[in-house]
Scaffold this motif. Structure first.
Motif, PDB file in Angstrom:
ATOM      1  N   TYR A 258       0.832  -1.194   0.000  1.00 28.54           N
ATOM      2  CA  TYR A 258       0.000   0.000   0.000  1.00 28.54           C
ATOM      3  C   TYR A 258       0.871   1.250   0.000  1.00 28.54           C
ATOM      4  CZ  TYR A 258      -3.316   3.519   1.640  1.00 28.54           C
ATOM      5  OH  TYR A 258      -4.078   4.641   1.752  1.00 28.54           O
ATOM      6  N   LEU A 259       1.845   1.247   0.897  1.00 25.22           N
ATOM      7  CA  LEU A 259       2.670   2.462   1.032  1.00 25.22           C
ATOM      8  C   LEU A 259       3.464   2.727  -0.232  1.00 25.22           C
ATOM      9  CD1 LEU A 259       3.905   1.959   4.695  1.00 25.22           C
ATOM     10  CD2 LEU A 259       2.125   3.503   3.883  1.00 25.22           C
ATOM     11  N   SER A 260       3.972   1.647  -0.833  1.00 27.14           N
ATOM     12  CA  SER A 260       4.764   1.890  -2.046  1.00 27.14           C
ATOM     13  C   SER A 260       3.847   2.316  -3.190  1.00 27.14           C
ATOM     14  CB  SER A 260       5.572   0.646  -2.413  1.00 27.14           C
ATOM     15  OG  SER A 260       4.712  -0.401  -2.719  1.00 27.14           O
ATOM     16  N   ARG A 261       2.610   1.791  -3.204  1.00 23.74           N
ATOM     17  CA  ARG A 261       1.683   2.179  -4.240  1.00 23.74           C
ATOM     18  C   ARG A 261       1.320   3.646  -4.103  1.00 23.74           C
ATOM     19  NH1 ARG A 261      -3.942  -0.575  -3.711  1.00 23.74           N
ATOM     20  NH2 ARG A 261      -4.453   1.285  -2.522  1.00 23.74           N
ATOM     21  N   GLU A 262       1.104   4.088  -2.862  1.00 22.71           N
ATOM     22  CA  GLU A 262       0.654   5.450  -2.635  1.00 22.71           C
ATOM     23  C   GLU A 262       1.808   6.431  -2.498  1.00 22.71           C
ATOM     24  OE1 GLU A 262      -2.697   6.181  -2.546  1.00 22.71           O
ATOM     25  OE2 GLU A 262      -3.009   4.078  -3.043  1.00 22.71           O
ATOM     26  N   GLY A 263       3.044   5.906  -2.504  1.00 17.74           N
ATOM     27  CA  GLY A 263       4.202   6.775  -2.374  1.00 17.74           C
ATOM     28  C   GLY A 263       4.284   7.468  -1.026  1.00 17.74           C
ATOM     29  N   ILE A 264       3.973   6.732   0.027  1.00 19.59           N
ATOM     30  CA  ILE A 264       4.050   7.298   1.374  1.00 19.59           C
ATOM     31  C   ILE A 264       5.341   6.797   2.006  1.00 19.59           C
ATOM     32  CG2 ILE A 264       2.916   7.381   3.638  1.00 19.59           C
ATOM     33  CD1 ILE A 264       0.308   6.697   2.179  1.00 19.59           C
ATOM     34  N   PRO A 265       6.112   7.665   2.653  1.00 21.71           N
ATOM     35  CA  PRO A 265       7.339   7.199   3.320  1.00 21.71           C
ATOM     36  C   PRO A 265       6.994   6.153   4.365  1.00 21.71           C
ATOM     37  CG  PRO A 265       6.773   9.436   3.975  1.00 21.71           C
ATOM     38  CD  PRO A 265       5.921   9.100   2.816  1.00 21.71           C
ATOM     39  N   ASP A 266       7.694   5.026   4.294  1.00 19.54           N
ATOM     40  CA  ASP A 266       7.223   3.922   5.123  1.00 19.54           C
ATOM     41  C   ASP A 266       7.861   3.872   6.509  1.00 19.54           C
ATOM     42  OD1 ASP A 266       9.694   3.171   4.355  1.00 19.54           O
ATOM     43  OD2 ASP A 266       9.142   1.119   3.797  1.00 19.54           O
ATOM     44  N   LEU A 267       8.994   4.496   6.674  1.00 20.63           N
ATOM     45  CA  LEU A 267       9.699   4.368   7.949  1.00 20.63           C
ATOM     46  C   LEU A 267       8.830   4.843   9.112  1.00 20.63           C
ATOM     47  CD1 LEU A 267      12.345   3.769   9.410  1.00 20.63           C
ATOM     48  CD2 LEU A 267      12.865   6.198   9.192  1.00 20.63           C
ATOM     49  N   GLU A 268       8.319   6.070   8.993  1.00 20.97           N
ATOM     50  CA  GLU A 268       7.518   6.643  10.072  1.00 20.97           C
ATOM     51  C   GLU A 268       6.298   5.781  10.365  1.00 20.97           C
ATOM     52  OE1 GLU A 268       8.676   8.220   7.523  1.00 20.97           O
ATOM     53  OE2 GLU A 268      10.065   9.680   8.374  1.00 20.97           O
ATOM     54  N   PHE A 269       5.731   5.260   9.300  1.00 25.68           N
ATOM     55  CA  PHE A 269       4.540   4.429   9.469  1.00 25.68           C
ATOM     56  C   PHE A 269       4.827   3.277  10.431  1.00 25.68           C
ATOM     57  CE2 PHE A 269       1.848   0.861   8.490  1.00 25.68           C
ATOM     58  CZ  PHE A 269       0.600   1.425   8.295  1.00 25.68           C
ATOM     59  N   TYR A 270       5.919   2.549  10.142  1.00 22.41           N
ATOM     60  CA  TYR A 270       6.189   1.370  10.965  1.00 22.41           C
ATOM     61  C   TYR A 270       6.611   1.739  12.370  1.00 22.41           C
ATOM     62  CZ  TYR A 270       5.604  -1.421   6.811  1.00 22.41           C
ATOM     63  OH  TYR A 270       5.081  -2.022   5.717  1.00 22.41           O
ATOM     64  N   VAL A 271       7.376   2.838  12.494  1.00 22.10           N
ATOM     65  CA  VAL A 271       7.800   3.272  13.834  1.00 22.10           C
ATOM     66  C   VAL A 271       6.575   3.569  14.687  1.00 22.10           C
ATOM     67  CG1 VAL A 271       8.932   5.106  15.114  1.00 22.10           C
ATOM     68  CG2 VAL A 271      10.020   4.181  13.068  1.00 22.10           C
ATOM     69  N   LEU A 272       5.636   4.345  14.102  1.00 23.72           N
ATOM     70  CA  LEU A 272       4.445   4.713  14.848  1.00 23.72           C
ATOM     71  C   LEU A 272       3.597   3.488  15.163  1.00 23.72           C
ATOM     72  CD1 LEU A 272       3.599   7.905  12.822  1.00 23.72           C
ATOM     73  CD2 LEU A 272       4.141   7.836  15.250  1.00 23.72           C
ATOM     74  N   LEU A 273       3.542   2.582  14.196  1.00 21.41           N
ATOM     75  CA  LEU A 273       2.751   1.374  14.403  1.00 21.41           C
ATOM     76  C   LEU A 273       3.300   0.562  15.569  1.00 21.41           C
ATOM     77  CD1 LEU A 273       0.408  -0.222  13.144  1.00 21.41           C
ATOM     78  CD2 LEU A 273       2.078  -1.447  11.792  1.00 21.41           C
ATOM     79  N   LEU A 274       4.637   0.414  15.594  1.00 23.37           N
ATOM     80  CA  LEU A 274       5.252  -0.357  16.673  1.00 23.37           C
ATOM     81  C   LEU A 274       5.005   0.302  18.023  1.00 23.37           C
ATOM     82  CD1 LEU A 274       8.558  -1.351  14.896  1.00 23.37           C
ATOM     83  CD2 LEU A 274       6.913  -2.939  15.892  1.00 23.37           C
ATOM     84  N   LEU A 275       5.155   1.628  18.060  1.00 26.76           N
ATOM     85  CA  LEU A 275       4.949   2.323  19.327  1.00 26.76           C
ATOM     86  C   LEU A 275       3.495   2.205  19.780  1.00 26.76           C
ATOM     87  CD1 LEU A 275       7.152   5.483  18.747  1.00 26.76           C
ATOM     88  CD2 LEU A 275       7.636   3.498  20.186  1.00 26.76           C
ATOM     89  N   SER A 276       2.612   2.347  18.815  1.00 27.61           N
ATOM     90  CA  SER A 276       1.197   2.221  19.138  1.00 27.61           C
ATOM     91  C   SER A 276       0.892   0.833  19.707  1.00 27.61           C
ATOM     92  CB  SER A 276       0.384   2.468  17.873  1.00 27.61           C
ATOM     93  OG  SER A 276      -0.973   2.325  18.122  1.00 27.61           O
ATOM     94  N   ALA A 277       1.483  -0.181  19.076  1.00 29.72           N
ATOM     95  CA  ALA A 277       1.271  -1.549  19.563  1.00 29.72           C
ATOM     96  C   ALA A 277       1.812  -1.690  20.982  1.00 29.72           C
ATOM     97  CB  ALA A 277       1.938  -2.547  18.629  1.00 29.72           C
ATOM     98  N   ALA A 278       2.975  -1.070  21.234  1.00 30.96           N
ATOM     99  CA  ALA A 278       3.544  -1.128  22.578  1.00 30.96           C
ATOM    100  C   ALA A 278       2.558  -0.535  23.582  1.00 30.96           C
ATOM    101  CB  ALA A 278       4.871  -0.384  22.615  1.00 30.96           C
ATOM    102  N   GLY A 279       1.926   0.582  23.215  1.00 32.13           N
ATOM    103  CA  GLY A 279       0.929   1.191  24.088  1.00 32.13           C
ATOM    104  C   GLY A 279      -0.226   0.239  24.359  1.00 32.13           C
ATOM    105  N   GLY A 280      -0.667  -0.437  23.316  1.00 32.44           N
ATOM    106  CA  GLY A 280      -1.769  -1.388  23.479  1.00 32.44           C
ATOM    107  C   GLY A 280      -1.407  -2.498  24.444  1.00 32.44           C
ATOM    108  N   VAL A 281      -0.168  -2.999  24.322  1.00 29.87           N
ATOM    109  CA  VAL A 281       0.250  -4.080  25.208  1.00 29.87           C
ATOM    110  C   VAL A 281       0.318  -3.586  26.655  1.00 29.87           C
ATOM    111  CG1 VAL A 281       2.104  -5.688  25.717  1.00 29.87           C
ATOM    112  CG2 VAL A 281       1.451  -5.259  23.372  1.00 29.87           C
TER     113      VAL A 281
END
Lengths: 496, 675
Positions: free
Chosen positions: A108-131
Motif C-alpha cells: 500500500y505504502l509503495s503504491r501510494e508513495g508514502i514514506p514507510d519508515l515513520e509508518f512502521y515506527v508509529l505502528l510499533l509504538l502504538s502496539a507497545a501502548g496497546g500491550v
C-alpha cells in the motif's frame, strides 16, 4: 553492607513478562535511529523489523501463556503492572493485528508513495501502548498506555500526505480524542479522590471491603471514565469520529484501528469495570447495557444507507463494539470469555475485510464506493470467495466464528436476564446482515464489469485474507477448543 | 490401535479439502487417484482399528474418543467425539471398503467427464459425512453426518445438472428427505428434553437408571423411524430413491445402495436400548412397514425396463428386509443383510454401470441382450450378484435373508409369508434382468422399435435353444455372430459397440463378486460358534436382541421353503425370458411399471390441490411475512437516513454528542449516589 542498607528500594521487575512491550518499543525506537544513520534506504528494513517484532511477540506468548497457566498470574513494578492470561491473550491479538497491518501496509505504502519508515515506527509504538494497556494494574499506567497508543494513531491517520481527507480525519480524531482523554483523566482523578489510590487491585479491595458514606465523587468518576473508554472503542454516542476517521485514514491504518486499537480499548474496559469496580456492578451495568444496545442498533441501522464500503465497515465496527460491550456488561465468566472470543474473531474479520478494501481501493485509496465491488467475483473469484467468508462471518452466519461470537455475548445477556438487550442485539444482527449481503450482492452482480481497472492483489493480501478466512471457518465449525482458551484467558487482578 | 479411530474420517476430509483447493488445476486421473488413495487410507485405518478391537476383550470394545468440546453453550454441551464399537467399526469397514472399490471404479467410469474433479470432490465429502454419521458419539454429530450425506446425495444425483430431469430428481430427493429429517430433529429435541443429553452412552445409562415413560420412548422411536423412513427409503418416503438413479452409476452404487440408504437402519440399531423400551406396537409397525415396502418395491421391480430402475426398486425392497429385521429385534440379522447387500448390490450397480458404459449410455433392458460374451467379466460377476441377491446358497444373500425370515416367522408367520413372496419376486425380477441383459439375442442393433423386434428375435432363439437342449451354447453362437455384426455396424456408422470396461472398473467388480460369494461366512446359522457377527456386535446391542424360540427342525423347514421360493422365482424367470414359454405380459403389467401409480398420484396431488394450498401459503408468506419484513426494512432505512444527519462531518457536532452522552451518564450515576 553499607550500600545495601542505604540503597533505595527498587521495585521488582519480572523481565520476561515485560518482553512484548520491550520488544515492540525498542524495535520502534531502534528502527527510527538506525535508519537515520543509514546512508542508503533499505526498503525491507522497516516492514521487516515490524513484522519480526510482531511474530516474536506472538510466538513468545506461547511459553508465557504456559507459564501463567501453570504458576498463576503475577504482578510487579510495585503492583502497577500485572500479567495474567488475558494480558497474554490480548497481547497476541494485538500482535496479530500488527502483523497483518505490517504485511498489508508495504504494498500500500509503495503504491501510494508514502514514506514507510515513520509508518512502521508509529505502528510499533502504538502496539507497545496497546500491550501496556492489556497489562495495566494501575489507572496511571492504563492512561499512559492509552496515550502511547492513541497519539501514534493520530499521526498514522494523517500519513497519507497528499490526501486532504487523511489530514481532516486525523485532526477530527485528534481533537475528539483529546476531548475524551480529558474526560478519562478527570474520571481517574475523581476515582483517586474517592478511594485514595490508583492501583486497580487496591481500588477493588477497598471498594469490596468498605462502604463509602458519600460516593458521589466515585460515581462521577465512573461516568467520566466510561466516556473516555467508550470513545476509544467507539460505542454510541462516543462513536461519531469513527466513520470519518475510517474513511479518511490510509486503509492499512484502519485495519490497525479496527483490530488493534479496539482490542486494547476493550482490554482497558475489562480491567476497569468488571474487575476493578466489580462491587459496584449494579451501578454501571445498566448504563453499559444501554450504551451497548444503542451501539448495535445505531451501527447496524446507519450502515444500511451507506454507499461507501469503508464507511459501512466503520458503522459495522460500531455495531461490533456494541456486541462486545454486551458481553462486558454481563460481568461474569461466560460474558467475559465471550468478549475475548469476539475480540479474537473480530481481529481476523477486520484484518481480512479491510485487506480487501485496501486492494479494491486502488491507487489513491479512493475507490471505496459500493460500485467498485461490482463484478469482483468475475474478475477475482478467489478474492471474492474469501471476502464472502469474511462478510458472512461479520454477519454472524452459523458455521462462522462470527456466529459463535455473537451467540456468546447474546447468551451472556440472557444469563444476566437482560432479555430486551438480547432481543435488540439479535434484531440488529439481522439488520446488519443486510449490510454485508449488499456488499456480497454487489460482488456477485454482473454489471459494471471492466469499469474499474484491473486490481492488483499482492501476496500479502492473499496471506492475510486466506488466513483470516480459515480462522473464521475453523472457529465456526469447531468453536469448542477456542472457547476453552478464552475461558482460560478470563482476566484476574492480582497483587497489591 | 483403537484410538486411531479419528484417522478414519480424517483421510476423506483431507482428500476433500485437497481436491477443493486444487480445483481444476489437476488433470483428469490425478483427482480420481487422490480421492481413491484417501479412501484407501481410511480403509487401512479402519482395518487397524478393527484389529485393535479384536485384540480387546469383548466388554472393552465400546469406547468413546472425545476430540474436543464442539458446542459449549450453557447447559447444552456437545463434543466432537467418536464412538468406536463393533457396530460403528463394522459399518466403517464396508463403507470404506466398498467405498474404495467404487472410487477406483469411478476413475474408469467418469473418464472424459468435464467435471471429473468435482465428482471426486463430492465423493470424498460424502465418505467423510458418512463416516461422521456412523462414528459420531452423539445424536447431533450423527445428524451432522446425516445432513452431510443428504447434501452430497443431492449434489451427486443432480451431478449432470444441465439436464433438467437430473436437477429435478436431486430436488425430489432433497425435499422428501426433509420429511425424514424433521422426524430425526423432533426425536433429537425429545431426547434432549427428556434425557438432558445427546450422547448415546449417556442416554443409555439414564435409560437404565431412570424410569422414562413408555409413551415418551415410543414417540421417540416413531420419530426416529420417520427419519429412517426418509433416508432408508421406506414406504411412503421411498419416492426419491428410484429417481435418484439420475446420478452417475457409481453414485447409485455407493450412496443409493451400499451406504447412505442404510443409515436409517443403522440409526435404529444404534438406539436399540430405546427401541427395547418402546411399546411393542411401534416395533410391530416398523416390521410391517419394512416387509410391506419389501413386497411393494419387489412387485414394481418386476416390470421396470430401465436397468438401474430395477436395481433401485430392488434396493428399496432389500432395505425393507433390513427394516423388517429391526422391527423384529433382529439387529444382527439387519446388519448382516446390510453388509451382504452392500457387497452384492454395489456389485450389481457397478455391473450395470459397466454395461451402460459399454453400451454408450443405453439403459433400456429391451435394447440389451446377448452381452455375455462381449463383456465376460461384467457378465460373470453380475451373475454372481444375481445368485447372491436371489438367495441361492451358498452365496451371501441366502444366509442373511434366511436369518431375517426366521426372525419374521418368530414374530408373526404373516410377516414371514409376505417375506417369502418377496423373495420369490426378487429371484424372478433378477433372473429377468440377467437374461434380458446378458442372454438371448442382441437387440441393440435394431434402431427402431426395440421391444417388438427383441420379442421376435427372442422367440426364434428360444426355439433353437430348446432344440439343441443347451441354451448356453446356442446363445453363445448367436452372440458370436452378432459381435461380428456389431463390429461391422460400427464401422459402417455410429452404431453401439458393446465392449468390456477397463481394469479400474472390472477389478472392483471381481473383488465385490468374491465378497458376495463368501460374505455369508461371518454369520452361519449352524451353531452358536459360527454366529461370529452376533458375538461381535454384542457390545453394541447390549443383549437386547430378540431370541429365536424356534426348534432347529422348524428352521430347516423354513430354510427349505425359502429355497423353494427362490428356485420357483428363478425357474419362472428363466421360462419366461430365456425359453419364452410364458408370455411376459402376464408379469409386466402397466400398473407395476408405473409403480402402482403411487408416485404419479402423489405428484398429481401435489400438483393439483396440494399446489393450491402451497400457493396460499406462498401468498401468506409474500403478503404478511414479507410485508412485515419489507416494512421493517423501510422503517430501518427511514430511521437510518434521519440518524445519519448527526454525522455531518463537524467536530463540534461530534463533541456535542460526546457531551450529551457524558451528561446522560452523569445524571444516571448521580441518581445512584448514596447522598
Amino acid at each position: 553492607m553499607f550500600f545495601a542498607s542505604n540503597s533505595v528500594p527498587t521495585p521488582e521487575i519480572v523481565w520476561w513478562a515485560l518482553l512484548p512491550v520491550i520488544v515492540l518499543a525498542v524495535s520502534g525506537v531502534l528502527l527510527l535511529t538506525i535508519s537515520s544513520l543509514l546512508k542508503k534506504e533499505i526498503s525491507w528494513l522497516a516492514p521487516g523489523i515490524s513484522l519480526t517484532a510482531g511474530i516474536f511477540v506472538l510466538l513468545s506468548s506461547i511459553p508465557m501463556w504456559n507459564r501463567i497457566q501453570n504458576d498463576g498470574p503475577i504482578s510487579f513494578l510495585n503492583n502497577s503492572v500485572g500479567t495474567d492470561s488475558s494480558t497474554i491473550f490480548l497481547t497476541s491479538l494485538i500482535a496479530i493485528a500488527l502483523i497483518s497491518t505490517s504485511i498489508l501496509a508495504r504494498p500500500y505504502l509503495s503504491r501510494e508513495g508514502i514514506p514507510d519508515l515513520e509508518f512502521y515506527v508509529l505502528l510499533l509504538l502504538s502496539a507497545a501502548g496497546g500491550v501496556v494497556m492489556a497489562g495495566a494494574n494501575d489507572l496511571i499506567v492504563l492512561f499512559l498506555g492509552i496515550e502511547i497508543l492513541s497519539i501514534a494513531v493520530y499521526v498514522l491517520v494523517a500519513l497519507h500526505l497528499r490526501k486532504i481527507e487523511s489530514q481532516e480525519a486525523s485532526i477530527k480524531y485528534f481533537l475528539l480524542g483529546a476531548f475524551s482523554s480529558a474526560f478519562l483523566l478527570y474520571g481517574i482523578a475523581l476515582v483517586y479522590g474517592a478511594v485514595g489510590t490508583t492501583n486497580l487491585v487496591e481500588i477493588r479491595n477497598f471498594l469490596a471491603t468498605s462502604l463509602l458514606i458519600e460516593d458521589g465523587m466515585l460515581m462521577i468518576g465512573f461516568a467520566l471514565m466510561l466516556v473516555g473508554l467508550g470513545f476509544k472503542v467507539a460505542v454510541f454516542p462516543f462513536h461519531a469520529w469513527t466513520p470519518d476517521a475510517y474513511q479518511g485514514a490510509p486503509t492499512p491504518v484502519v485495519i490497525w484501528m479496527a483490530a488493534g486499537v479496539k482490542v486494547a480499548g476493550f482490554a482497558a474496559i475489562l480491567r476497569v469495570f468488571p474487575l476493578t469496580f466489580a462491587s459496584y456492578v449494579n451501578d454501571w451495568q445498566i448504563p453499559l447495557a444501554v450504551l451497548s444496545g444503542l451501539s448495535v442498533v445505531f451501527g447496524s441501522v446507519v450502515a444500511v444507507v451507506q454507499t461507501n464500503v469503508k464507511r459501512m465497515l466503520a458503522y459495522s465496527s460500531i455495531a461490533h463494539a456494541g456486541f462486545i460491550l454486551i458481553g462486558v456488561q454481563s460481568s461474569n465468566m461466560d460474558g467475559t470469555s465471550a468478549v475475548l472470543f469476539y475480540l479474537g474473531v473480530y481481529t481476523f474479520l477486520a484484518s481480512g475485510s479491510f485487506a480487501i478494501a485496501t486492494v479494491v481501493g486502488g491507487e489513491g485509496d479512493s475507490n471505496h464506493d459500493l460500485d467498485a465491488y461490482k463484478g469482483l467475483a468475475k474478475r477475482k473469484p478467489a478474492l471474492a470467495a474469501l471476502f464472502t467468508i469474511l462478510l458472512l462471518g461479520q454477519a454472524g452466519i452459523p458455521f462462522t466464528g462470527g456466529f459463535i461470537a455473537k451467540l456468546g455475548v447474546i447468551s451472556s445477556a440472557v444469563d444476566t436476564k437482560y432479555y430486551f438487550l438480547a432481543g435488540v442485539a439479535m434484531l440488529s444482527a439481522a439488520i446488519a446482515a443486510y449490510v454485508y449481503l449488499r456488499i456480497l450482492m454487489a460482488m456477485y452482480s454482473d454489471n459494471n464489469e471492466g469499469k474499474i481497472e484491473d486490481i492488483h492483489v499482492s501476496k500479502g493480501v492473499w496471506v492475510v485474507t486466506s488466513l483470516s478466512s480459515i480462522v473464521v471457518i475453523v472457529t465456526g465449525f469447531i468453536p469448542g477448543p477456542f472457547v476453552e482458551i478464552t475461558r482460560d484467558a478470563v482476566p484476574i487482578l492480582v497483587g497489591g | 490401535m483403537v484410538d486411531l479411530v479419528w484417522l478414519i474420517p480424517t483421510f476423506p476430509l483431507l482428500g476433500f479439502l485437497t481436491l477443493i483447493c486444487l480445483g481444476k488445476s489437476v488433470r483428469e486421473p490425478i483427482a480420481g487417484w487422490l480421492a481413491t488413495t484417501a479412501m484407501a487410507g481410511s480403509f487401512l485405518s479402519v482395518l487397524l482399528v478393527f484389529i485393535g478391537m479384536l485384540l480387546e476383550k469383548n466388554e472393552n470394545r465400546q469406547k468413546v474418543f472425545t476430540l474436543f468440546d464442539w458446542i459449549p453453550a450453557g447447559d447444552f454441551k456437545v463434543d466432537i467425539g467418536f464412538l468406536a464399537d463393533p457396530l460403528s467399526i463394522t459399518m466403517c469397514l464396508f463403507i470404506t471398503g466398498v467405498g474404495t472399490l467404487i472410487h477406483l471404479y469411478s476413475i474408469g467410469y467418469m473418464h472424459g467427464d468435464s467435471d471429473f474433479n468435482r465428482f471426486f470432490t463430492y465423493l470424498n465429502l460424502f465418505a467423510f459425512s458418512m463416516l461422521v454419521l456412523v462414528l459420531g458419539d452423539n445424536l447431533l454429530l450423527t445428524f451432522l453426518g446425516w445432513e452431510g450425506v443428504g447434501a452430497c446425495s443431492y449434489l451427486l444425483i443432480s451431478f449432470w445438472f444441465r439436464d433438467r430431469a437430473n436437477a429435478t430428481a436431486g430436488k425430489k430427493a432433497f425435499i422428501t428427505n426433509r420429511v425424514g429429517d424433521w422426524g430425526f430433529m423432533v426425536a433429537m429435541f425429545l431426547i434432549f428434553f427428556n434425557f438432558g443429553s445427546l450422547q448415546y452412552l449417556e442416554i443409555f445409562n439414564i435409560l437404565e437408571s431412570n424410569q422414562i415413560a413408555k409413551t415418551t420412548t415410543t414417540f421417540i422411536v416413531l420419530m426416529l423411524f420417520v427419519g429412517a423412513m426418509g433416508k432408508s427409503a421406506q414406504f411412503p418416503l421411498y419416492l426419491w430413491l428410484p429417481d435418484a438413479m439420475a446420478g452417475p452409476t457409481p453414485v447409485s452404487a455407493l450412496i443409493h445402495a451400499a451406504t447412505m440408504v442404510t443409515s436409517g437402519v443403522y440409526l435404529l440399531i444404534r438406539v436399540n436400548p430405546i427401541m427395547v423400551e418402546a411399546s411393542t406396537w411401534s416395533t410391530g409397525l416398523i416390521a410391517w412397514v419394512g416387509v410391506g415396502t419389501a413386497l411393494f418395491a419387489a412387485s414394481i421391480a418386476v416390470a421396470q425396463t430401465d436397468i438401474k430402475k430395477v436395481l433401485a426398486y430392488s434396493t428399496v425392497s432389500q432395505l425393507g428386509y433390513m427394516v423388517l429385521a429391526v422391527g423384529c429385534g433382529a439387529y444382527t440379522a439387519a446388519i448382516f443383510h446390510m453388509i451382504t447387500h452392500a457387497f452384492f448390490k454395489a456389485l450389481l450397480f457397478l455391473g450395470a454401470g459397466s454395461v451402460i458404459h459399454g453400451m454408450d449410455g443405453e439403459q433400456d433392458l429391451r435394447r440389451y441382450g446377448g452381452l455375455r460374451s462381449l463383456m465376460p467379466i461384467t457378465a460373470g460377476t453380475f451373475i454372481i450378484g444375481w445368485l447372491a441377491i436371489a438367495g441361492v446358497p451358498p452365496f451371501s444373500g441366502f444366509w442373511s435373508k434366511d436369518e431375517i425370515l426366521a426372525f419374521a416367522w418368530n414374530k408373526s408367520p404373516l410377516l414371514w409369508i409376505v417375506g417369502i413372496v418377496t423373495a420369490l419376486l426378487t429371484a424372478f425380477y433378477m433372473t429377468r434382468q440377467v437374461v434380458l441383459t446378458f442372454f438371448g439375442k442382441p437387440r441393440y442393433l435394431d434402431a427402431g422399435d426395440a421391444g417388438d423386434a427383441g420379442d421376435a428375435g427372442d422367440a426364434v432363439d428360444a426355439g433353437d435353444a430348446g432344440d439343441a437342449g443347451d441354451a448356453g451354447d446356442a446363445v453363445d453362437a448367436v452372440d458370436a455372430v452378432d459381435a461380428v455384426d456389431a463390429v461391422d455396424a460400427v464401422d459402417a456408422g455410429d452404431e453401439i459397440k458393446p465392449h468390456e470396461s477397463p481394469w479400474t472398473m472390472t477389478l472392483p467388480l471381481v473383488a465385490l463378486a468374491v465378497l458376495s460369494v463368501v460374505g455369508g461366512l461371518i454369520q452361519l446359522p449352524f451353531s452358536s460358534s459360527t454366529k461370529w457377527l452376533e458375538h461381535w456386535l454384542e457390545p453394541a446391542t447390549f443383549h437386547n436382541e430378540t431370541h429365536l424360540h424356534l426348534s432347529s427342525s422348524t428352521l430347516w423347514v423354513l430354510a427349505l421353503l425359502a429355497l423353494v421360493s427362490v428356485v420357483a422365482g428363478i425357474g419362472i424367470g428363466l421360462t419366461t425370458y430365456l425359453k419364452e414359454k410364458i408370455d411376459k405380459q402376464i408379469f409386466e403389467k402397466p400398473i407395476l411399471h408405473n409403480a402402482w401409480n403411487f408416485d404419479s398420484t402423489v405428484s398429481r396431488f401435489m400438483g393439483g390441490p396440494g399446489s393450491k394450498a402451497f400457493a396460499a401459503v406462498a401468498r401468506f408468506d409474500k403478503q404478511v411475512i414479507d410485508g412485515a419484513v419489507d416494512g421493517t426494512g423501510q422503517i430501518v432505512k427511514k430511521t437510518a437516513s434521519i440518524l445519519r444527519r448527526t454525522q455531518n462531518g463537524l467536530v463540534r457536532t461530534y463533541a456535542l454528542g460526546i457531551g450529551i452522552g457524558a451528561i446522560g451518564l452523569l445524571i444516571w450515576f448521580l441518581t445512584r449516589t448514596t447522598i
